[in-house]
Design a protein around this motif. Structure first.
Motif, PDB file in Angstrom:
ATOM      1  N   CYS A  55      24.042  28.792  22.713  1.00 43.90           N
ATOM      2  CA  CYS A  55      23.346  28.444  21.481  1.00 43.90           C
ATOM      3  C   CYS A  55      23.254  29.692  20.593  1.00 43.90           C
ATOM      4  O   CYS A  55      22.769  30.730  21.045  1.00 43.90           O
ATOM      5  N   ARG A  57      21.252  30.411  18.331  1.00 42.42           N
ATOM      6  CA  ARG A  57      19.883  30.802  17.984  1.00 42.42           C
ATOM      7  C   ARG A  57      19.153  31.441  19.167  1.00 42.42           C
ATOM      8  O   ARG A  57      18.585  32.496  19.056  1.00 42.42           O
ATOM      9  N   CYS A  58      19.177  30.764  20.311  1.00 44.36           N
ATOM     10  CA  CYS A  58      18.349  31.249  21.421  1.00 44.36           C
ATOM     11  C   CYS A  58      19.166  31.792  22.580  1.00 44.36           C
ATOM     12  O   CYS A  58      18.609  32.271  23.559  1.00 44.36           O
ATOM     13  N   CYS A  69      21.125  24.343  20.443  1.00 45.58           N
ATOM     14  CA  CYS A  69      20.635  23.531  21.567  1.00 45.58           C
ATOM     15  C   CYS A  69      19.513  22.590  21.087  1.00 45.58           C
ATOM     16  O   CYS A  69      18.958  22.781  20.000  1.00 45.58           O
ATOM     17  N   CYS A  72      16.192  24.327  20.123  1.00 40.44           N
ATOM     18  CA  CYS A  72      16.208  24.998  18.811  1.00 40.44           C
ATOM     19  C   CYS A  72      16.209  23.987  17.665  1.00 40.44           C
ATOM     20  O   CYS A  72      15.790  24.306  16.555  1.00 40.44           O
TER      21      CYS A  72
HETATM   22 ZN   LIG Z   1      18.860  27.296  21.291  1.00 41.16          ZN
END
Ligand SMILES: [Zn+2]
Ligand SMILES: [Zn+2]
Length: 243
Positions: A55, A57-58, A69, A72
């Motif tokens: 992912c 972002r995370c 994901c 997120c």
């Molecule tokens: Zn994520």
């Protein structure tokens, strides 16, 4: 130069003779030729590296490329992204336990090498370790995030600044459920004004928070929130493992 490296290699062989090294994963003996000090090449291959399908972002593994994901999709974070080097399982988990709970500072060169091989994007970054409460730091004798920061700073030639301090003693996140983790660290951090004034970090610098593990993101988010509220415009995170 060649003489210097010959001496270094002789020194290492001598140390290996006095203090034989064994792989943390399988216990096999490691000789002077091994690239990693405490992990054999077989065990190294078994680590769950996060190199593709994560992912953006995370940093969660096993996410289809180009998508975020589910978690997120539901949450907004104050940090722009988290990048983790490997998934928190098997030997990857063992490395963190050894470092934190068994004074495994001898593993830091190997952790540094993992960071180097991950080719992290740390250009012009200020690395900020997630602080421990002074009491826990005193009990443990060190803050693992600071040590990881120092290793990476040497490799990537970036600054380290302890921009945050921990307000109060919180329970260990380990063993807490997701909701309890967010509550536990919600207001645990504040700007370390002394370090901020001393190092004169401009608010437009890229800040990368560094920690050993990203589980729900509660700790990183609590830190990032404080930095963003203080005016830092670009906050990212880098963690050794993603749970
Ligand atoms: Zn994520
Ligand atoms: Zn091994």
């Amino acid at each position: 130069m060649a003489v210097k490296s010959t001496f270094r290699s002789m020194g290492r062989h001598f140390l290996d003779f006095l203090f034989p090294r064994a792989c943390l994963g399988c216990g096999s003996a490691l000789g002077g030729k091994s690239t990693y000090c405490y992990i054999c090449s077989d065990c190294l291959r078994k680590i769950d590296w996060i190199r593709n399908h994560f992912c953006p972002r995370c940093g969660a593994p096993d996410v289809e490329n180009g998508t975020i994901c589910d978690e997120c999709g539901r949450k907004t974070f104050s940090f722009l992204r988290n990048c983790s080097i490997y998934a928190y399982s098997g030997l990857g988990r063992q490395i963190i336990h050894e470092l934190k709970y068994r004074n495994g500072r001898h593993l830091l060169p190997d952790i540094g090498r993992m960071g180097m091989e991950a080719r992290l994007d740390l250009c012009d970054t200020v690395l900020v370790p997630v602080p421990l409460h002074w009491w826990r730091r005193w009990l443990r004798g060190f803050n693992q995030s600071e040590l990881i920061c120092e290793r990476l700073a040497k490799i990537y030639d970036c600054e380290v600044c302890p921009l945050l301090r921990r307000n109060h003693h919180t329970r260990r996140q380990f063993g807490l459920g997701a909701r309890a983790r967010w509550k536990n660290v919600g207001n645990a951090f504040q700007i370390n004004e002394l370090a901020f004034k001393k190092m004169k970090i401009a608010k437009n610098r890229k800040i990368t928070l560094v920690d050993d593990i990203f589980t729900t993101g509660a700790t990183i988010e609590a830190c990032a929130k404080v930095l963003v509220a203080a005016g830092f415009g670009h906050v990212e995170a880098l963690t050794l493992a993603r749970a």
